[in-house]
Scaffold this motif. Structure first.
Motif, PDB file in Angstrom:
ATOM      1  N   GLY A   1       0.815  -1.209   0.000  1.00 41.94           N
ATOM      2  CA  GLY A   1       0.000   0.000   0.000  1.00 41.94           C
ATOM      3  C   GLY A   1       0.847   1.256   0.000  1.00 41.94           C
ATOM      4  N   GLY A   2       1.891   1.265   0.824  1.00 39.27           N
ATOM      5  CA  GLY A   2       2.793   2.412   0.832  1.00 39.27           C
ATOM      6  C   GLY A   2       3.502   2.591  -0.496  1.00 39.27           C
ATOM      7  N   PHE A   3       3.872   1.477  -1.127  1.00 37.59           N
ATOM      8  CA  PHE A   3       4.539   1.562  -2.427  1.00 37.59           C
ATOM      9  C   PHE A   3       3.611   2.164  -3.478  1.00 37.59           C
ATOM     10  CE2 PHE A   3       5.372  -0.411  -6.585  1.00 37.59           C
ATOM     11  CZ  PHE A   3       6.651   0.069  -6.817  1.00 37.59           C
ATOM     12  N   PHE A   4       2.356   1.704  -3.516  1.00 40.36           N
ATOM     13  CA  PHE A   4       1.418   2.240  -4.510  1.00 40.36           C
ATOM     14  C   PHE A   4       1.074   3.700  -4.215  1.00 40.36           C
ATOM     15  CE2 PHE A   4       0.319  -2.284  -5.463  1.00 40.36           C
ATOM     16  CZ  PHE A   4       0.582  -2.230  -6.821  1.00 40.36           C
ATOM     17  N   LEU A   5       1.017   4.073  -2.944  1.00 41.28           N
ATOM     18  CA  LEU A   5       0.789   5.483  -2.615  1.00 41.28           C
ATOM     19  C   LEU A   5       1.937   6.350  -3.130  1.00 41.28           C
ATOM     20  CD1 LEU A   5      -0.633   5.333   1.032  1.00 41.28           C
ATOM     21  CD2 LEU A   5      -1.823   6.174  -1.001  1.00 41.28           C
ATOM     22  N   PHE A   6       3.155   5.881  -2.928  1.00 42.17           N
ATOM     23  CA  PHE A   6       4.316   6.641  -3.394  1.00 42.17           C
ATOM     24  C   PHE A   6       4.324   6.736  -4.922  1.00 42.17           C
ATOM     25  CE2 PHE A   6       8.711   6.573  -4.973  1.00 42.17           C
ATOM     26  CZ  PHE A   6       9.169   7.776  -4.453  1.00 42.17           C
ATOM     27  N   VAL A   7       4.060   5.618  -5.586  1.00 41.62           N
ATOM     28  CA  VAL A   7       4.055   5.627  -7.055  1.00 41.62           C
ATOM     29  C   VAL A   7       2.934   6.518  -7.586  1.00 41.62           C
ATOM     30  CG1 VAL A   7       3.709   4.196  -9.106  1.00 41.62           C
ATOM     31  CG2 VAL A   7       5.153   3.371  -7.248  1.00 41.62           C
ATOM     32  N   GLY A   8       1.756   6.447  -6.954  1.00 39.24           N
ATOM     33  CA  GLY A   8       0.657   7.300  -7.392  1.00 39.24           C
ATOM     34  C   GLY A   8       0.966   8.772  -7.224  1.00 39.24           C
ATOM     35  N   LEU A   9       1.599   9.124  -6.098  1.00 44.15           N
ATOM     36  CA  LEU A   9       2.003  10.514  -5.888  1.00 44.15           C
ATOM     37  C   LEU A   9       3.027  10.939  -6.932  1.00 44.15           C
ATOM     38  CD1 LEU A   9       2.177  13.146  -4.263  1.00 44.15           C
ATOM     39  CD2 LEU A   9       3.837  12.012  -2.763  1.00 44.15           C
TER      40      LEU A   9
ATOM     41  N   ALA B   1      -3.293  13.918 -20.781  1.00 46.02           N
ATOM     42  CA  ALA B   1      -3.161  14.298 -19.372  1.00 46.02           C
ATOM     43  C   ALA B   1      -4.276  13.709 -18.517  1.00 46.02           C
ATOM     44  CB  ALA B   1      -3.146  15.823 -19.246  1.00 46.02           C
ATOM     45  N   ILE B   2      -5.491  13.639 -19.060  1.00 48.86           N
ATOM     46  CA  ILE B   2      -6.616  13.107 -18.287  1.00 48.86           C
ATOM     47  C   ILE B   2      -6.387  11.638 -17.947  1.00 48.86           C
ATOM     48  CG2 ILE B   2      -9.089  12.667 -18.287  1.00 48.86           C
ATOM     49  CD1 ILE B   2      -8.349  15.603 -18.099  1.00 48.86           C
ATOM     50  N   LEU B   3      -5.962  10.854 -18.930  1.00 50.86           N
ATOM     51  CA  LEU B   3      -5.715   9.432 -18.675  1.00 50.86           C
ATOM     52  C   LEU B   3      -4.585   9.242 -17.667  1.00 50.86           C
ATOM     53  CD1 LEU B   3      -6.003   7.909 -22.273  1.00 50.86           C
ATOM     54  CD2 LEU B   3      -7.678   7.796 -20.419  1.00 50.86           C
ATOM     55  N   GLU B   4      -3.534  10.026 -17.795  1.00 52.52           N
ATOM     56  CA  GLU B   4      -2.405   9.887 -16.872  1.00 52.52           C
ATOM     57  C   GLU B   4      -2.804  10.246 -15.445  1.00 52.52           C
ATOM     58  OE1 GLU B   4       0.676  12.275 -18.489  1.00 52.52           O
ATOM     59  OE2 GLU B   4       1.221  10.833 -20.051  1.00 52.52           O
ATOM     60  N   LEU B   5      -3.607  11.293 -15.294  1.00 55.03           N
ATOM     61  CA  LEU B   5      -4.039  11.687 -13.953  1.00 55.03           C
ATOM     62  C   LEU B   5      -5.028  10.679 -13.368  1.00 55.03           C
ATOM     63  CD1 LEU B   5      -4.417  15.538 -14.455  1.00 55.03           C
ATOM     64  CD2 LEU B   5      -2.627  14.339 -13.191  1.00 55.03           C
ATOM     65  N   ILE B   6      -5.879  10.096 -14.210  1.00 53.70           N
ATOM     66  CA  ILE B   6      -6.787   9.053 -13.720  1.00 53.70           C
ATOM     67  C   ILE B   6      -5.991   7.839 -13.253  1.00 53.70           C
ATOM     68  CG2 ILE B   6      -8.558   7.399 -14.430  1.00 53.70           C
ATOM     69  CD1 ILE B   6      -9.738   9.557 -16.207  1.00 53.70           C
ATOM     70  N   ARG B   7      -4.969   7.470 -14.026  1.00 51.68           N
ATOM     71  CA  ARG B   7      -4.114   6.349 -13.600  1.00 51.68           C
ATOM     72  C   ARG B   7      -3.430   6.660 -12.270  1.00 51.68           C
ATOM     73  NH1 ARG B   7       1.180   5.913 -15.088  1.00 51.68           N
ATOM     74  NH2 ARG B   7       0.818   7.134 -16.984  1.00 51.68           N
ATOM     75  N   SER B   8      -2.989   7.886 -12.111  1.00 51.36           N
ATOM     76  CA  SER B   8      -2.357   8.275 -10.848  1.00 51.36           C
ATOM     77  C   SER B   8      -3.347   8.185  -9.692  1.00 51.36           C
ATOM     78  CB  SER B   8      -1.815   9.700 -10.963  1.00 51.36           C
ATOM     79  OG  SER B   8      -0.924   9.827 -12.048  1.00 51.36           O
ATOM     80  N   ALA B   9      -4.569   8.683  -9.916  1.00 51.78           N
ATOM     81  CA  ALA B   9      -5.577   8.654  -8.856  1.00 51.78           C
ATOM     82  C   ALA B   9      -5.954   7.220  -8.487  1.00 51.78           C
ATOM     83  CB  ALA B   9      -6.816   9.429  -9.297  1.00 51.78           C
ATOM     84  N   LEU B  10      -6.087   6.351  -9.476  1.00 49.75           N
ATOM     85  CA  LEU B  10      -6.431   4.955  -9.188  1.00 49.75           C
ATOM     86  C   LEU B  10      -5.289   4.233  -8.474  1.00 49.75           C
ATOM     87  CD1 LEU B  10      -8.287   3.938 -12.477  1.00 49.75           C
ATOM     88  CD2 LEU B  10      -9.285   4.395 -10.231  1.00 49.75           C
ATOM     89  N   THR B  11      -4.057   4.616  -8.771  1.00 44.96           N
ATOM     90  CA  THR B  11      -2.923   4.025  -8.061  1.00 44.96           C
ATOM     91  C   THR B  11      -2.918   4.461  -6.599  1.00 44.96           C
ATOM     92  OG1 THR B  11      -1.655   4.083 -10.126  1.00 44.96           O
ATOM     93  CG2 THR B  11      -0.422   3.730  -8.091  1.00 44.96           C
ATOM     94  N   ILE B  12      -3.214   5.740  -6.364  1.00 43.20           N
ATOM     95  CA  ILE B  12      -3.345   6.213  -4.981  1.00 43.20           C
ATOM     96  C   ILE B  12      -4.494   5.494  -4.283  1.00 43.20           C
ATOM     97  CG2 ILE B  12      -3.915   8.233  -3.574  1.00 43.20           C
ATOM     98  CD1 ILE B  12      -2.468   9.943  -5.658  1.00 43.20           C
TER      99      ILE B  12
END
Length: 315
Positions: free
Chosen positions: A11-19, A179-190
């Motif tokens: 969980g911490g790893f995915f939070l860091f990657v999402g950030l 940009a929208i797809l990349e930010l959605i991927r980031s949000a889902l990773t978080i």
């Protein structure tokens, strides 16, 4: 993963990657929007490429560490797939987790090849990333047999985030740089990272009472809680984008005169128009300071003009 630490670490790893992905995607998008002005103060393509290489190297490293931990930690299978003495498969949960790490490591290795050589097409890194997320969801889908109702529910909710990440990554193969797809991927990773932590607190609470794993009201609560996590992930990604935008605008405002002299007339006009649009979002006291500075400069120019006319009159 059958412990609180086993869920907190990924969980911490995915939070860091999402950030990291949210910062990187925001920075790349805002850099592309402002590439015609202040280019020396924004990351170049070479810097972006180096960051991609560093990111992929870090993911490869942690994937290898995860595989080693799953295989050789206490009660691990130690690369033994079948126990011939007892005639059954050995520690299949550890093997599933190792396979998840293996696919993420493979995706990162392909990304390294893509960004360091010309041997592979650029979209291949997104294709492998989508495949890694799909494989994670696929293994989790068959990871829930014989578990309690609440345990099954919290992991099923996790699948929404995982398969969502896979879908977005596959879409990025054909719409790279969106940009929208990349930010959605980031949000889902978080979302995946924060929900891993939530699963750890539900299934293996370090402190406090144990949850009733067969209570229907608990199942209803975790669905509401998942919605809160989704809202948090989206809001956090939006805040990161806004913060990065403020930093980029601040760097553009500090574009030195020497760099401005290298711009064409059209680029200068674009720069001035964008600076005027940015001023709408500046605090009032900054506008007042700018107004008074402008007023002082005009006053000084008038004084200099009057003095020059007086000097001409004396001669």
């Amino acid at each position: 993963m059958g412990s609180f630490a086993g869920h907190a670490l990924p969980g911490g790893f995915f939070l860091f990657v999402g950030l990291w992905w949210s910062i990187k995607s925001s920075l790349w998008h805002l850099t592309r929007r402002n590439k015609s002005i202040g280019s020396t103060r924004l990351p170049s393509r070479a810097v972006q490429r180096r960051l991609e290489i560093i990111e992929s190297s870090v993911i490869v490293f942690f994937s290898v560490v995860g595989i080693i931990a799953e295989q050789f930690a206490a009660n691990g299978p130690k690369l033994q797939l079948f126990d011939y003495t007892e005639n059954h498969w050995k520690d299949m949960m550890n093997w599933q987790h190792s396979t998840m790490y293996l696919f993420f490591g493979l995706a990162a290795a392909v990304s390294l090849i893509v960004h360091t050589t010309a041997a592979a097409p650029l979209p291949l890194d997104r294709l492998m990333l989508g495949l890694a997320f799909f494989n994670e969801g696929f293994l989790f889908f068959y990871h829930l047999h014989g578990r309690t109702t609440l345990d099954v529910t919290v992991h099923q909710l996790l699948l929404y985030a995982i398969f969502g990440q896979a879908l977005v990554a596959f879409l990025e193969v054909f719409h790279r740089g969106n940009a929208i797809l990349e930010l959605i991927r980031s949000a889902l990773t978080i979302l995946q990272g924060s929900w891993f932590w939530q699963i750890g607190f539900i299934m293996y609470p370090p402190n406090g009472p144990q949850w009733d794993l067969n209570d229907h009201s608990s199942v209803m609560f975790v669905t509401v809680c998942f919605s809160w996590h989704l809202m948090f992930a989206l809001l956090f990604t939006g805040l990161v984008y806004s913060a990065v935008g403020c930093v980029v605008r601040a760097r553009l405002r500090r574009t030195p005169p020497m760099e401005m002299g290298l711009l064409s007339n059209q680029e200068r006009e674009i720069w001035s128009q964008r600076m005027k649009s940015y001023e709408k979002y500046m605090p009032g006291f900054i506008l007042m300071f700018s107004y008074h500075s402008l007023l002082d400069s005009v006053t000084k120019e008038k004084c200099i003009g009057n003095n020059s006319r007086e000097m001409k009159g004396t001669f």
